[in-house]
Scaffold this motif. Sequence first.
Motif, short mmCIF file in Angstrom:
data_model
loop_
_atom_site.label_atom_id
_atom_site.label_comp_id
_atom_site.label_asym_id
_atom_site.label_seq_id
_atom_site.Cartn_x
_atom_site.Cartn_y
_atom_site.Cartn_z
N TRP A 61 -23.91 -14.04 10.47
CA TRP A 61 -22.97 -13.33 9.61
C TRP A 61 -22.57 -11.99 10.21
O TRP A 61 -23.10 -10.95 9.84
CB TRP A 61 -23.57 -13.14 8.22
N GLU A 64 -20.04 -8.88 10.89
CA GLU A 64 -19.25 -8.13 9.91
C GLU A 64 -17.90 -8.78 9.69
O GLU A 64 -17.39 -8.85 8.58
CB GLU A 64 -19.03 -6.70 10.38
N GLU A 65 -17.37 -9.25 10.78
CA GLU A 65 -16.07 -9.87 10.66
C GLU A 65 -16.10 -11.10 9.76
O GLU A 65 -15.25 -11.29 8.89
CB GLU A 65 -15.57 -10.26 12.05
N ARG A 66 -17.12 -11.90 9.99
CA ARG A 66 -17.23 -13.12 9.19
C ARG A 66 -17.49 -12.79 7.73
O ARG A 66 -17.00 -13.46 6.82
CB ARG A 66 -18.33 -14.02 9.76
N VAL A 67 -18.27 -11.76 7.52
CA VAL A 67 -18.56 -11.38 6.14
C VAL A 67 -17.27 -10.89 5.49
O VAL A 67 -17.02 -11.16 4.31
CB VAL A 67 -19.63 -10.26 6.09
N GLU A 68 -16.49 -10.23 6.28
CA GLU A 68 -15.21 -9.74 5.76
C GLU A 68 -14.36 -10.90 5.27
O GLU A 68 -13.81 -10.88 4.18
CB GLU A 68 -14.43 -9.00 6.87
N THR A 69 -14.28 -11.87 6.14
CA THR A 69 -13.48 -13.04 5.79
C THR A 69 -14.03 -13.68 4.53
O THR A 69 -13.30 -14.08 3.63
CB THR A 69 -13.51 -14.07 6.94
N LYS A 128 -15.75 -12.33 2.13
CA LYS A 128 -15.44 -11.51 0.95
C LYS A 128 -13.99 -11.67 0.53
O LYS A 128 -13.68 -11.84 -0.64
CB LYS A 128 -15.69 -10.03 1.24
N ARG A 129 -13.15 -11.59 1.54
CA ARG A 129 -11.72 -11.69 1.24
C ARG A 129 -11.38 -13.02 0.57
O ARG A 129 -10.79 -13.05 -0.51
CB ARG A 129 -10.90 -11.56 2.53
#
Length: 204
Positions: free
Chosen positions: A3, A5-10, A12-13
């Motif tokens: 996970w 940060e980028e993937r978590v961002e996606t 969340k979005r």
Amino acid sequence: MSWTEERVETLKRMWAEGQSASQIAKELGGVTRNAVIGKVHRLGLSNRAGTAAAKSQSAPAKEKTAPKAEAAPKPAAEAPKPAPQEPPATAPATEAEPPKPAAAPAPVPATRKPVTPAGQPLPPQPSANEISPESLASAREVEKNAKKLTLMELTERTCKWPVGDPATDDFWFCGLPVQPGKPYCEAHVGVAFQPMSARRDRKR
DNA sequence: CCCTGATTCGC
DNA sequence: GCGAATCAGG
């Protein structure tokens, strides 16, 4: 996969957008929907407004377990109701793009919305191929009972045949059960995959 | 049967 | 922290 940060961002979005865990999982790749759900919980996100399965979790009488989890005081900002924005009329995130089907016969009412974008020229229509009359007939037949799904509702088992004009309100996907291994239902497979010479001399 | 999210628990 | 297995509802 981890996970990042980028993937978590996606994550969340998409979760905020109301995408399902499985859809998010597909988008991210390398993870299952379970992983996504697990992460969602760990992140503290979770109950989205009106989730089908979520509302069933109220067992008043019996508690089979003793969850000590108290309401987590999360100062998290309330997700500002993301109005279902118009999906870009172009490329679905979905894969599986066999040959572009011939233009769907859009019955043009006299009052047609002139929404032809000036930007791009129409996609190269493979063309006005001559499709077997029989196939077209069955396709039209099916379209009357189509489930009329939206882009978001498509799954690997729903016919992805587009009907109507993407630029208008009158646009949807067939949605009937697909033919095993194919992206379309039986009728639409018939129209989509025609041998080069689909037309023989009509024997009448 | 297909799908959804929720929870548990060994790793 | 992670996510498969499992559960439970639609």
